[in-house]
Design a protein around this motif. Sequence first.
Motif, PDB file in Angstrom:
ATOM      1  N   VAL A  21       0.547   1.571  74.387  1.00 40.32           N
ATOM      2  CA  VAL A  21       0.748   2.602  73.319  1.00 40.32           C
ATOM      3  C   VAL A  21       0.497   3.921  73.837  1.00 40.32           C
ATOM      4  O   VAL A  21      -0.592   4.242  74.294  1.00 40.32           O
ATOM      5  CB  VAL A  21      -0.229   2.266  72.072  1.00 40.32           C
ATOM      6  N   SER A  73       8.163   2.170  67.640  1.00 35.64           N
ATOM      7  CA  SER A  73       7.305   3.313  67.794  1.00 35.64           C
ATOM      8  C   SER A  73       8.048   4.527  66.992  1.00 35.64           C
ATOM      9  O   SER A  73       9.235   4.788  67.068  1.00 35.64           O
ATOM     10  CB  SER A  73       7.481   3.579  69.407  1.00 35.64           C
ATOM     11  N   TRP A  90      -0.920   1.023  64.973  1.00 36.90           N
ATOM     12  CA  TRP A  90      -2.301   2.257  65.556  1.00 36.90           C
ATOM     13  C   TRP A  90      -1.493   3.484  65.177  1.00 36.90           C
ATOM     14  O   TRP A  90      -0.466   3.985  65.130  1.00 36.90           O
ATOM     15  CB  TRP A  90      -2.012   2.037  67.143  1.00 36.90           C
ATOM     16  N   SER A  91      -2.753   4.032  64.794  1.00 36.16           N
ATOM     17  CA  SER A  91      -2.470   5.637  64.173  1.00 36.16           C
ATOM     18  C   SER A  91      -3.733   6.553  64.145  1.00 36.16           C
ATOM     19  O   SER A  91      -4.852   5.995  64.376  1.00 36.16           O
ATOM     20  CB  SER A  91      -1.636   5.447  62.790  1.00 36.16           C
ATOM     21  N   ALA A 102      -4.837  -0.445  72.584  1.00 32.88           N
ATOM     22  CA  ALA A 102      -3.704   0.479  72.819  1.00 32.88           C
ATOM     23  C   ALA A 102      -3.122   0.696  74.319  1.00 32.88           C
ATOM     24  O   ALA A 102      -1.915   0.530  74.488  1.00 32.88           O
ATOM     25  CB  ALA A 102      -3.784   1.622  72.058  1.00 32.88           C
ATOM     26  N   VAL A 127       1.548   7.705  68.756  1.00 33.38           N
ATOM     27  CA  VAL A 127       1.495   7.008  67.355  1.00 33.38           C
ATOM     28  C   VAL A 127       2.469   7.832  66.270  1.00 33.38           C
ATOM     29  O   VAL A 127       2.722   8.764  66.357  1.00 33.38           O
ATOM     30  CB  VAL A 127      -0.055   7.082  66.979  1.00 33.38           C
ATOM     31  N   PRO A 128       2.785   7.262  65.321  1.00 36.82           N
ATOM     32  CA  PRO A 128       2.504   5.577  65.062  1.00 36.82           C
ATOM     33  C   PRO A 128       3.043   4.470  65.805  1.00 36.82           C
ATOM     34  O   PRO A 128       4.439   4.892  66.125  1.00 36.82           O
ATOM     35  CB  PRO A 128       2.703   5.502  63.494  1.00 36.82           C
ATOM     36  N   CYS A 180       2.255   9.970  61.425  1.00 38.21           N
ATOM     37  CA  CYS A 180       1.655   8.737  61.060  1.00 38.21           C
ATOM     38  C   CYS A 180       1.791   8.565  59.676  1.00 38.21           C
ATOM     39  O   CYS A 180       1.891   7.504  59.017  1.00 38.21           O
ATOM     40  CB  CYS A 180       0.084   8.593  61.490  1.00 38.21           C
TER      41      CYS A 180
END
Length: 240
Positions: A182, A197, A11-12, A177, A185-186, A19
């Motif tokens: 989450v 993380s 995820w970014s 996410a 990010v990233p 990221c």
Amino acid sequence: MTNIKMKVEIWSDIMCPFCYIGKRKFDNALEQFSQRDNIEVIWKSFDLAPGLKTDTSIHSVDFLQKHKGMSEAQAKQAIARVTDFAKETGLDYDYDKIVVANTHRGHQLIHLAGQIGLQDAMKERLLKAYFIEGRNVDDVETLVDLGQEVGLEKETIESELNESQFAAHIEQDIAEARNIGVNGVPFFVFDRKYAVSGAQPEEQFLNVLQKSYSEWYAKQDHPELEVVQGTSCDVDGNCD
């Protein structure tokens, strides 16, 4: 082994400086990993500023002051720190050229590229365009040019940006996410079992790759079977 690969989901956001740094560190770790051909990297969308209005006139220092509540000195210090951090991984960020832009269209383009196996190339190209070249990643003409560079067709890009076919995919990524916790990010998820993380050192990524892959591989080669017992003969010739 089959053609099934272990998945690493990342995820970014395109506008996230860590990221790009994290991607470079992960890429370097993956290059050192002996089983890299058996890894499937999937880029997931994460929108850090969904309501952001693209503004080509604002400087990145002013943006941090306005949206992050920093003083001018704090903003400049933050930019200097992340620029130095990026240089350590071979990335030359240019915050004087960065265009403050909404990244939703860029995420659409990443999903589109994923349909033909060009997702990673598209992600890399957009990050470079944003942080190094100072290009507007919310501008349709710019996105068409960048997409064509990595192998997408002009008409396909224009159609996607006009019709937003992958908007639902972006929302699904963001919902996922939230579900897995989450918060920034990233965020790297290995086989939905381990997570890293932030832009961690290459060694950390490599360690998690090795650990998660060895466990994934064992699971593929030696699946756990639910056995229904019945009369049989064992290897010693005993039958019952």
